[in-house]
Design an enzyme around this catalytic site. Structure first.
Site, PDB file in Angstrom:
ATOM      1  N   ASP A 263      45.352  36.874  44.416  1.00 55.30           N
ATOM      2  CA  ASP A 263      44.621  38.135  44.288  1.00 55.30           C
ATOM      3  C   ASP A 263      45.194  39.057  45.361  1.00 55.30           C
ATOM      4  OD1 ASP A 263      42.825  40.239  44.607  1.00 55.30           O
ATOM      5  OD2 ASP A 263      41.124  38.974  45.203  1.00 55.30           O
ATOM      6  N   GLU A 281      43.514  43.582  41.868  1.00 56.45           N
ATOM      7  CA  GLU A 281      42.307  42.864  42.314  1.00 56.45           C
ATOM      8  C   GLU A 281      41.075  43.283  41.502  1.00 56.45           C
ATOM      9  OE1 GLU A 281      40.710  43.460  46.471  1.00 56.45           O
ATOM     10  OE2 GLU A 281      40.279  41.328  46.247  1.00 56.45           O
ATOM     11  N   GLU A 282      40.925  44.582  41.329  1.00 57.90           N
ATOM     12  CA  GLU A 282      39.737  45.079  40.645  1.00 57.90           C
ATOM     13  C   GLU A 282      39.699  44.614  39.183  1.00 57.90           C
ATOM     14  OE1 GLU A 282      41.718  47.154  42.462  1.00 57.90           O
ATOM     15  OE2 GLU A 282      40.458  47.917  44.083  1.00 57.90           O
TER      16      GLU A 282
END
Ligand SMILES: *[C@@H]1O[C@H](CO)[C@@H](O)[C@H](O)[C@H]1NC(C)=O
Ligand SMILES: *[C@@H]1O[C@H](CO)[C@@H](O)[C@H](O)[C@H]1NC(C)=O
Ligand SMILES: *[C@@H]1O[C@H](CO)[C@@H](O)[C@H](O)[C@H]1NC(C)=O
Length: 526
Positions: A263, A281-282
């Protein structure tokens, strides 16, 4: 309730009250949730607008301030305008009542959780604040995570004391406010992923577990025997470089076999997941929403820390990236389950330097990045081998490490590689060639069997595969590659070169003559 200390550390961040030794919702909240759970005919909550009002009432019962106007408008926009009326009927008629039921059960779920906590291999696993510089692990059932996520959707977590503890916001208010303020289709699609998750768990609650671990490479004064390496450690390392396979297409999260999936994290885990962010990541947090609950109890990461999360389920499929991100329907997660009830999806959050510019070529920062990746990539099953390696470099101390590990023994032994890509190279502005080499060094030193490197077809990495093959065929060690990296970076910093690492490394490639054998300038190996 068992594990009072664990509960004590997290209680200030929960909306529940403690009476004798049990947690409860305040009575007014119970009444309101009961009404919601009986459906819109009873509660009258059948629109986004009324849903926001119900949330404001619940918050009021907890003594919290009302929602900002943009938040309420965001709820209305999503559920009243963007969602089809059939879907909205289902959401308010079926889903919201079940979510309210689940919230009513939160105290009981926590009770069961603390009764079961701490039974795995003698590890403490209860929900608690996993504070900075304390390695530790929390095991949560998917059902408890779902209840906590409903709490975030309903904006019921207290928010006042989070900043002081370096905890990011956890309520979903800003997610909806950003939808209203920016009216952006990617924001709408992020919320679609979350809504899909709630619909799915309400109709069929998953019964597995997820573990959340703070991994710490102790700084020098710790009683542990592996600690934050200095440059000298890397310089002298005789460890062989591991295999590195390059993929120009494909995505990290589509990895079908078990591996540690990187991540590209913010130091506040989750980054902009609950605000406007929509990059690597989101996106991962939207398609595997159980990741979001890490933001509840994991304060920001220091340079010597990483966060490993094992067992989250993927619920949504998607296309695109950033502003083109688009929810594309249900995803049935095919990953196997381990003996602790976790999906074999391992996610390692490591935060790269943010916009380092030329600083990234300084030794201090090369070390920071390499150690950060090493902290993420090391694993407990190899601890004895690390001890030997650290001993060679006189970094060993006597006592064994505590048994804190989210990895399983012994079938994982030697099997779990790293799946990664251009870590810290997008918005964070890292040098992709340098970052690829740093991750390779870290994975090799952590004795991982391989790195699968997704270049996402980045042009500057076209030579990665050839460089890797050349280096592997010449059997370089971690120390040799580290020294070359430092040499290049020093020259780059001084302005003695401005070509990319790979072109600097292999002059024949720099000449761009593909017929030439790849000749490495041996004088550059110092
Ligand atoms: C996910 O979406 C992609 C692109 O639309 C599609 O090719 C793939 O089959 C989908 N996967 C699942 C599991 O639905
Ligand atoms: C999840 O963990 C609990 C202990 O917290 C354990 O009792 C349960 O069996 C696990 N679930 C699965 C599916 O293995
Ligand atoms: C660590 O694990 C080993 C093997 O699983 C066990 O024998 C030992 O007692 C554990 N140590 C601690 C401190 O829990």
């Amino acid at each position: 309730m068992e594990c009072r200390d664990d509960l004590g550390s997290i209680l200030p961040f929960l909306p529940l009250i403690l009476r004798s030794s049990d947690v409860f919702w305040p009575p007014a909240v119970v009444e309101a949730l009961k009404s919601l759970s009986k459906g819109p005919l009873h509660s009258n909550v059948n629109s986004g607008h009324l849903f926001a009002l119900a949330i404001a009432d619940l918050r009021n019962s907890l003594g919290f301030s009302s929602l900002y106007p943009s938040v309420s408008l965001g709820f209305s926009l999503f559920f009243d305008d963007l969602m089809s009326s059939d879907e909205a009927d289902k959401w308010f008629g079926e889903v919201v009542p079940r979510l309210a039921d689940l919230l009513l059960r939160l105290p009981a779920l926590l009770e069961t959780h603390y009764q079961n906590a701490g039974i795995f291999n003698g590890m403490v696993t209860g929900l608690r604040l996993l504070d900075s510089q304390q390695s530790g692990i929390v095991f949560l059932s998917q059902e408890l995570i779902a209840a906590l996520l409903v709490c975030a959707l309903f904006c019921l977590f207290p928010s006042t004391n989070r900043g002081a503890k370096h905890l990011p916001p956890i309520n979903f208010d800003n997610l909806f406010a950003c939808l209203y303020e920016w009216d952006d289709t990617s924001q709408e699609d992020k919320i679609k992923c979350i809504v899909h998750y709630f619909e799915k768990v309400c109709s069929d609650m998953p019964m597995g577990n997820v573990s959340f671990e703070r991994k710490v490479l102790p700084l020098e004064n710790s009683p542990s025997n592996i600690f934050y390496p200095e440059a000298d450690f890397w310089r002298k390392s005789h460890v062989s470089l591991c295999q590195l396979e390059v993929r120009t297409t494909g995505l990290i999260e589509d990895q079908s076999t078990e591996a540690l999936e990187v991540d590209f994290a913010n130091k506040y885990i989750g980054g902009g997941a609950l605000s406007r962010g929509c990059v690597q990541e989101e996106i991962r947090f939207m398609i595997n929403p159980e990741l979001i609950i890490s933001m509840l109890f994991l304060p920001s990461m220091a340079d010597n820390e990483a966060i490993e999360i094992v067992g989250t389920e993927r619920f949504s499929n998607y296309t695109g990236y950033a502003s083109s991100f688009c929810f594309s329907g249900d995803y049935m997660d095919p990953k196997n389950i381990d003996k602790m009830g976790r999906r074999k999806t391992r996610i390692i959050a490591i935060d790269a330097l943010c916009r380092p510019g030329n600083r990234q070529y300084k030794l201090e920062y090369l070390l920071r990045e390499t150690n950060k990746a090493f902290c993420g990539f090391f694993y407990q099953t190899k601890v004895e081998q690390y001890q030997t390696l650290f001993k060679e470099n006189r970094f060993l101390r006597a006592e064994p490490m505590n048994n804190i590990s989210s990895e399983e023994y012994p079938d994982d032994y030697g099997e779990i590689g790293i799946v990664t890509g251009n870590w810290g190279c997008g918005a964070f502005g890292g040098d992709p060639e340098v970052k690829a080499v740093i991750q390779w060094l870290a994975a090799s030193q952590a004795l991982r069997p391989f790195i699968l490197y997704h270049t996402f077809n980045l042009e500057v990495l076209q030579k990665l595969e050839r460089v890797v093959q050349w280096i592997l065929s010449h059997k370089w060690t971690v120390g040799e590659l580290w020294n070359i990296l430092v040499d290049y970076s020093t020259r780059r910093l001084k302005g003695e070169t401005n070509v990319g690492l790979f072109n600097w490394l292999i002059p024949s490639l720099y000449n761009d003559d593909d017929n030439d054998p790849m000749v490495l300038d041996a004088s550059r190996i110092t």
